[in-house]
Design an enzyme around this catalytic site. Structure first.
Site, PDB file in Angstrom:
ATOM      1  N   GLU A  35       0.839  -1.213   0.000  1.00  0.00           N
ATOM      2  CA  GLU A  35       0.000   0.000   0.000  1.00  0.00           C
ATOM      3  C   GLU A  35       0.869   1.257   0.000  1.00  0.00           C
ATOM      4  OE1 GLU A  35      -2.789   1.167  -0.747  1.00  0.00           O
ATOM      5  OE2 GLU A  35      -4.170   1.230   0.942  1.00  0.00           O
TER       6      GLU A  35
ATOM      7  N   THR B 184      -4.028   9.370  -4.435  1.00  0.00           N
ATOM      8  CA  THR B 184      -4.021   9.469  -2.974  1.00  0.00           C
ATOM      9  C   THR B 184      -2.884  10.373  -2.506  1.00  0.00           C
ATOM     10  OG1 THR B 184      -5.030   7.307  -2.741  1.00  0.00           O
ATOM     11  CG2 THR B 184      -3.814   8.112  -0.840  1.00  0.00           C
TER      12      THR B 184
HETATM   13  N1  HSE Z   1      -6.904   7.282   4.678  1.00  0.00           N
HETATM   14  C1  HSE Z   1      -6.367   7.367   3.345  1.00  0.00           C
HETATM   15  C2  HSE Z   1      -6.547   8.782   2.842  1.00  0.00           C
HETATM   16  C3  HSE Z   1      -7.086   6.401   2.468  1.00  0.00           C
HETATM   17  O1  HSE Z   1      -7.652   9.297   2.969  1.00  0.00           O
HETATM   18  O2  HSE Z   1      -5.594   9.367   2.338  1.00  0.00           O
HETATM   19  C4  HSE Z   1      -6.632   6.417   1.044  1.00  0.00           C
HETATM   20  O3  HSE Z   1      -7.411   5.503   0.303  1.00  0.00           O
END
Ligand code: HSE
Length: 307
Positions: free
Chosen positions: A128, A181
């Site tokens: 990830e 992201t």
């Molecule tokens: N918690 C992470 C974000 C999840 O919001 O950046 C990314 O899928």
């Protein structure tokens, strides 16, 4: 067992108030993977269907998490991985997490389950991290454990499973634009006002409590994000229109799914979730942006073995 075929589910991270800690698992939407033992040691990605992703194990999230696992397990054989990708990368419903978690789940099964779910999440975090440039487990944990999860800490990794009320359904809209992201994280403030922090942790606490006691009204009152949404909603066209339409159609709450661009709503009962789907479709069908939508139950099982 020399070969296994698995279903690795899509997930919704953050769940409005729980940035980087809360997540839940979607049903019937996800990737499939076939993993088989090979005489030659190492990890070999032999097939990728659906999207254009790297075949080199050390550049592919499924490969990186698998490499982390075998570095620890040291089996005297290797693994071939076939990836049938259905979750579009950058869609906000845990595409990289499904790949990263799927490979380690499958390999663990082929090894006779030497690792528990938290350990698998730990290996998957390595994959990830390749995609989002930081280690977080809020998509991985629901994919591996199923239902709702809370990542209590990532170092040491500690995951709590939270009960899923029976009648809870998700409606997802995925606008066909890409939000990376890493970029959606880069726009976030490094510091936040204390008053916002107080509101947010009150909401996280009450949401977790509401899920335990099946209190749909309290779920609704808790699904608010005063910290992340004001920044990230700017990356998602018509976010506020979708949110208003969803709430007007009876959703308990609506927010950005992970880092977007997908938007999730939670509703009590399948009928309401379908009404929400119609309402949000009506917003997007008048725009030039392609999109898809779906309704599903919360998947309390997580990963599934198909054969
Ligand atoms: N918690 C992470 C974000 C999840 O919001 O950046 C990314 O899928």
């Amino acid at each position: 067992m020399n070969e296994i075929k698995i279903f690795s589910p899509a997930t919704v991270a953050n769940v409005a108030c729980g940035f980087d800690v809360l997540g839940f698992c979607l049903d019937n939407v996800g990737d499939e993977m076939i993993v088989r033992k090979t005489a030659k040691k190492g990890i070999y990605i032999t097939k990728i269907e659906g999207f254009d992703l790297p075949f080199e194990a050390d550049k592919n999230v499924a490969g990186v998490s698998a490499l982390a696992l075998i570095e620890d397990a040291k089996p005297d054989f290797g693994f071939e991985i076939e990836i049938y990708k259905h979750i579009k990368p950058g869609s906000g419903i845990g595409s990289s997490a499904a790949s990263a978690a799927g490979s380690v789940f499958a390999i663990n099964e082929l090894l006779g389950r030497p690792y528990n779910k938290t350990q698998l999440t730990y290996f998957a975090m390595k994959g990830e991290a390749l995609a989002s440039k930081c280690e977080h487990a809020d998509n991985l944990a629901p994919a591996i454990f199923g239902g709702f999860t809370l990542v209590k800490s990532i170092n040491p990794l500690e995951i709590l499973q939270i009960p899923t009320p029976n009648d809870l359904f998700a409606t997802i809209i995925h606008p066909q634009i890409e939000v990376k992201t890493s970029e959606a994280r880069a726009i976030l403030p490094k510091e936040i006002p204390l008053q916002h922090a107080i509101t947010q942790w009150a909401n996280v606490g009450s949401l977790v409590h509401a899920l335990h006691i099946n209190d749909y009204k309290l779920i609704s009152k808790s699904l608010h994000d005063v910290i992340i949404e004001p920044y990230r909603s700017k990356l998602i066209p018509y976010f506020h229109e979708v949110k208003n339409a969803s709430l007007n159609a009876g959703a308990l709450g609506c927010g950005i799914s992970g880092s977007g661009p997908s938007i999730f709503s939670l509703s009590k009962g399948v009928e309401t979730s379908k009404n929400v789907e119609v309402a949000i479709k009506n917003i997007y069908k008048n725009t030039s942006i392609e999109f898809d939508t779906f309704v599903c139950k919360i998947n309390t099982q997580g990963m599934k073995i198909l054969s």
